[in-house]
Design an enzyme around this catalytic site. Structure first.
Site, mmCIF file in Angstrom:
data_model
loop_
_atom_site.group_PDB
_atom_site.id
_atom_site.type_symbol
_atom_site.label_atom_id
_atom_site.label_comp_id
_atom_site.label_asym_id
_atom_site.label_seq_id
_atom_site.Cartn_x
_atom_site.Cartn_y
_atom_site.Cartn_z
ATOM 1 N N HIS A 34 -6.759 7.492 1.821
ATOM 2 C CA HIS A 34 -5.509 7.020 1.223
ATOM 3 C C HIS A 34 -5.137 5.713 1.922
ATOM 4 O O HIS A 34 -5.165 5.633 3.158
ATOM 5 C CB HIS A 34 -4.405 8.071 1.417
ATOM 6 N N CYS A 65 1.856 11.105 -1.792
ATOM 7 C CA CYS A 65 0.593 10.489 -2.240
ATOM 8 C C CYS A 65 -0.545 11.490 -2.392
ATOM 9 O O CYS A 65 -1.635 11.124 -2.827
ATOM 10 C CB CYS A 65 0.175 9.397 -1.271
ATOM 11 N N ASN A 121 0.147 -0.505 -2.254
ATOM 12 C CA ASN A 121 0.179 0.960 -2.218
ATOM 13 C C ASN A 121 0.459 1.509 -3.615
ATOM 14 O O ASN A 121 1.542 1.326 -4.159
ATOM 15 C CB ASN A 121 1.238 1.463 -1.225
ATOM 16 N N SER A 135 2.808 11.956 2.496
ATOM 17 C CA SER A 135 3.855 12.117 3.510
ATOM 18 C C SER A 135 4.629 13.404 3.312
ATOM 19 O O SER A 135 4.753 13.915 2.199
ATOM 20 C CB SER A 135 4.826 10.934 3.454
ATOM 21 N N SER A 154 5.224 7.460 10.487
ATOM 22 C CA SER A 154 4.374 7.809 9.332
ATOM 23 C C SER A 154 2.904 7.558 9.653
ATOM 24 O O SER A 154 2.031 8.326 9.229
ATOM 25 C CB SER A 154 4.806 7.041 8.077
ATOM 26 N N GLU A 202 4.910 10.423 -7.615
ATOM 27 C CA GLU A 202 6.081 10.619 -6.757
ATOM 28 C C GLU A 202 7.158 9.610 -7.136
ATOM 29 O O GLU A 202 8.137 9.460 -6.424
ATOM 30 C CB GLU A 202 5.707 10.505 -5.274
ATOM 31 N N LYS A 208 -7.773 2.301 10.681
ATOM 32 C CA LYS A 208 -7.125 3.081 11.756
ATOM 33 C C LYS A 208 -7.533 4.549 11.641
ATOM 34 O O LYS A 208 -7.824 5.208 12.634
ATOM 35 C CB LYS A 208 -5.594 3.038 11.594
ATOM 36 N N THR A 235 4.386 -3.352 1.880
ATOM 37 C CA THR A 235 3.393 -2.321 1.535
ATOM 38 C C THR A 235 3.751 -1.629 0.215
ATOM 39 O O THR A 235 3.473 -0.454 0.027
ATOM 40 C CB THR A 235 3.234 -1.279 2.671
HETATM 41 P P1 HMG Z 1 5.844 -3.505 11.011
HETATM 42 O O1 HMG Z 1 6.691 -2.920 12.074
HETATM 43 O O2 HMG Z 1 6.412 -4.579 10.180
HETATM 44 O O3 HMG Z 1 4.488 -4.098 11.556
HETATM 45 O O4 HMG Z 1 5.449 -2.315 10.064
HETATM 46 P P2 HMG Z 1 3.817 -4.005 13.002
HETATM 47 O O5 HMG Z 1 4.637 -4.723 14.004
HETATM 48 O O6 HMG Z 1 3.425 -2.580 13.282
HETATM 49 O O7 HMG Z 1 2.509 -4.868 12.703
HETATM 50 C C1 HMG Z 1 1.537 -4.424 11.823
HETATM 51 C C2 HMG Z 1 0.172 -4.874 12.366
HETATM 52 O O8 HMG Z 1 0.078 -6.314 12.228
HETATM 53 C C3 HMG Z 1 -0.020 -4.593 13.860
HETATM 54 O O9 HMG Z 1 -1.367 -4.251 14.029
HETATM 55 C C4 HMG Z 1 0.251 -5.945 14.507
HETATM 56 O O10 HMG Z 1 -0.403 -6.130 15.758
HETATM 57 C C5 HMG Z 1 -0.350 -6.884 13.467
HETATM 58 P P3 HMG Z 1 -1.786 -2.819 14.672
HETATM 59 O O11 HMG Z 1 -1.149 -2.746 15.996
HETATM 60 O O12 HMG Z 1 -1.177 -1.765 13.735
HETATM 61 O O13 HMG Z 1 -3.261 -2.818 14.666
HETATM 62 N N1 HMG Z 1 0.171 -8.269 13.518
HETATM 63 C C6 HMG Z 1 -0.600 -9.357 13.325
HETATM 64 N N2 HMG Z 1 -1.933 -9.489 13.090
HETATM 65 C C7 HMG Z 1 -2.431 -10.749 12.923
HETATM 66 N N3 HMG Z 1 -1.647 -11.870 12.987
HETATM 67 C C8 HMG Z 1 -0.322 -11.775 13.225
HETATM 68 C C9 HMG Z 1 0.249 -10.479 13.410
HETATM 69 N N4 HMG Z 1 1.514 -10.032 13.646
HETATM 70 C C10 HMG Z 1 1.435 -8.673 13.716
HETATM 71 N N5 HMG Z 1 0.425 -12.879 13.271
HETATM 72 C C11 HMG Z 1 4.367 -0.758 8.681
HETATM 73 C C12 HMG Z 1 4.202 -2.034 9.468
HETATM 74 C C13 HMG Z 1 3.052 -0.397 8.024
HETATM 75 C C14 HMG Z 1 4.801 0.381 9.600
HETATM 76 C C15 HMG Z 1 5.472 -0.992 7.593
HETATM 77 O O14 HMG Z 1 5.001 -1.909 6.650
HETATM 78 C C16 HMG Z 1 5.901 0.275 6.864
HETATM 79 O O15 HMG Z 1 6.814 0.971 7.293
HETATM 80 N N6 HMG Z 1 5.243 0.598 5.700
HETATM 81 C C17 HMG Z 1 5.563 1.797 4.921
HETATM 82 C C18 HMG Z 1 5.026 3.080 5.563
HETATM 83 C C19 HMG Z 1 3.537 3.207 5.543
HETATM 84 O O16 HMG Z 1 2.833 2.558 4.788
HETATM 85 N N7 HMG Z 1 3.021 4.145 6.358
HETATM 86 C C20 HMG Z 1 1.601 4.424 6.408
HETATM 87 C C21 HMG Z 1 1.287 5.877 6.754
HETATM 88 S S1 HMG Z 1 2.233 7.045 5.755
HETATM 89 C C22 HMG Z 1 1.406 7.089 4.227
HETATM 90 O O17 HMG Z 1 0.323 6.593 4.104
HETATM 91 C C23 HMG Z 1 2.106 7.737 3.078
HETATM 92 C C24 HMG Z 1 2.729 6.797 2.077
HETATM 93 O O18 HMG Z 1 1.754 6.217 1.267
HETATM 94 C C25 HMG Z 1 3.761 7.547 1.236
HETATM 95 C C26 HMG Z 1 3.340 8.819 0.537
HETATM 96 O O19 HMG Z 1 2.548 9.625 1.001
HETATM 97 O O20 HMG Z 1 3.924 9.049 -0.509
HETATM 98 C C27 HMG Z 1 3.499 5.672 2.745
#
Ligand code: HMG
Length: 391
Positions: free
Chosen positions: A237, A115, A280, A312, A205, A83, A246, A156
């Site tokens: 994935h 992905c 990733n 996605s 996502s 991709e 999760k 990521t």
């Molecule tokens: P964010 O808003 O920065 O993080 O985004 P958050 O506030 O959701 O925190 C992440 C986790 O860290 C949470 O845990 C917090 O509690 C924890 P959860 O509630 O999820 O269990 N946390 C802590 N833990 C320990 N000590 C601390 C602490 N502070 C917070 N001090 C997000 C995170 C992954 C959303 C962001 O990085 C993002 O947008 N990433 C890109 C999108 C993504 O990876 N999506 C996944 C699903 S989609 C997919 O897999 C397809 C993809 O690969 C693309 C494709 O298919 O081509 C992306």
């Protein structure tokens, strides 16, 4: 439940980049508590491509050991899943075909659905081998993941390529039918043609991914698949490794099982070792999970493994693989370790410079700095043509 004849993954090899950015470096730059990266999303570092690396050089590096071991005589198809495509018309696989000296009597094509692309390639390859059991299909999944600097997605990113040789009587994993399928038109993550980095709604996502887990499992069950407790491990994935936890928690929950954290760790823990330090790798990610599981687990002979591939947009598939007797003699444990350990750590400024680098679009002669020490490099963009070199 097995397909008519045994077809599946005969060999698996992966490659990653010249450079790596430790999450400690990113956290020091943006003031994030490191626990969020190490524990919250489950990432320690991410692979960063050198100026002269791209999906072609990574794909060639992943596939070269497969060709060295098995030769090219039976390979009549190369499917390149990505991709992070480098051209809207020409398949990146054609460059790899040339770099690896594959025979001209080969069909080469590129596949895309975020992905999920590599899993589509694997399933299409199985269909081709079914039709002509003498044929082997080389599936290459290669991606460089890029989000905007200083965005939540930045932590990521990653990059890697996996090469899978698909064949009858596979030496590693027999892929079984049925598959559970799921498609939903969602805008959780996408990259319009004019953008270099992806757009993403992070929380949306994650919700879309979990919805797809539920949807594929429902269809898998309706198609007569295995029961959940017949699987020894699950390769999900992994955009970040906590996503596998999760996803499995969600699958247990929606299937009426207890969600004991130790059980979840046992089911997915070993699959996360490579992704936690590579980041990733988009299309390659599920199969990096498989590599980590096979390379580390005690004997898995005869065991069923569940695969959940999510892309996605979104398309997902759940399917089962059975581990073949003698598989351990065919693993590439040392080479996989080396691919990870050979990377040079970057400081934040060097990472940022690479992230913002792009070729001018003027058709001039633009040589790339020789940064990679790998076998294949992107030497230049000249007259709008990508020039590759093999060392
Ligand atoms: P964010 O808003 O920065 O993080 O985004 P958050 O506030 O959701 O925190 C992440 C986790 O860290 C949470 O845990 C917090 O509690 C924890 P959860 O509630 O999820 O269990 N946390 C802590 N833990 C320990 N000590 C601390 C602490 N502070 C917070 N001090 C997000 C995170 C992954 C959303 C962001 O990085 C993002 O947008 N990433 C890109 C999108 C993504 O990876 N999506 C996944 C699903 S989609 C997919 O897999 C397809 C993809 O690969 C693309 C494709 O298919 O081509 C992306």
């Amino acid at each position: 439940m097995a397909s008519g004849s045994a077809i599946g993954i005969h060999d698996l090899s992966f490659a990653t980049t010249e450079f790596v950015l430790p999450h400690t470096e990113l956290a020091a730059h943006n003031g994030t508590e490191i626990g969020k990266y190490h524990l919250g999303i489950g990432q320690r570092s991410m692979s960063v491509a050198a100026a002269d690396e791209d999906i072609v050089t990574l794909g060639a590096a992943a596939a070269e050991p497969v060709i060295a071991r098995h030769g090219t005589d039976r390979i009549r198809t190369v499917v390149f899943a990505t991709e992070s495509s480098i051209d809207q018309a020409k398949s990146a696989g054609v460059y790899v075909h040339s770099l690896l000296g594959l025979p001209s009597a080969t069909r080469v094509v590129e596949l895309k659905q975020a992905c999920y692309g590599a899993t589509a390639a694997l399933q299409f390859a199985i269909g081709l081998v079914h039709r002509d059991p003498e044929q082997q299909v080389l599936v290459i999944a290669s991606d460089v993941s890029k989000y905007e600097l200083d965005s939540p997605g930045e932590a990521t990113q990653g990059a890697a390529a996996v090469a899978l040789l698909v064949s009858r009587n596979p030496a590693l994993v027999r892929i079984d039918s049925p598959s559970g399928l799921y498609t939903a038109d969602v805008m959780d993550f996408w990259r319009p043609n004019y953008r270099d980095s992806a757009l993403v709604d992070g929380q949306e996502s994650i919700a879309a991914y979990l919805q797809a887990v539920e949807g594929t499992w429902k269809d898998y069950t309706e198609q007569g698949g295995h029961a959940l407790d017949e699987f020894s491990a699950f390769c999900y994935h992994q955009p970040f490794t906590k996503m596998a936890h999760k996803a499995h928690r969600h699958l247990l929950n929606t299937s009426g099982y207890d969600t004991d954290e130790d059980d979840i760790k046992r089911a997915v823990g070993l699959t996360t070792a490579y992704n936690a330090v590579v980041g990733n790798s988009y299309t390659a990610s599920v199969y990096l999970g498989l590599a980590a599981l096979l390379d580390q687990a005690d004997d898995l002979t005869g065991r069923s493994i569940g695969f959940l591939s999510y892309g996605s947009g979104s398309v997902a598939e759940f399917f089962a693989g059975q581990i073949v007797p003698g598989y351990r003699e065919h693993l590439r444990i040392k080479e996989h370790r080396e691919a990870i350990d050979r990377r040079t750590p970057l400081d934040h400024a060097a990472y940022r410079a690479l992230h913002t680098r792009s070729f001018p679009a003027d058709g001039g002669d633009h040589p790339t700095p020789a940064q990679t020490t790998g076998a294949f490099r992107l030497a230049a963009l000249r007259g709008h043509k990508r020039i590759y070199e093999r060392r």
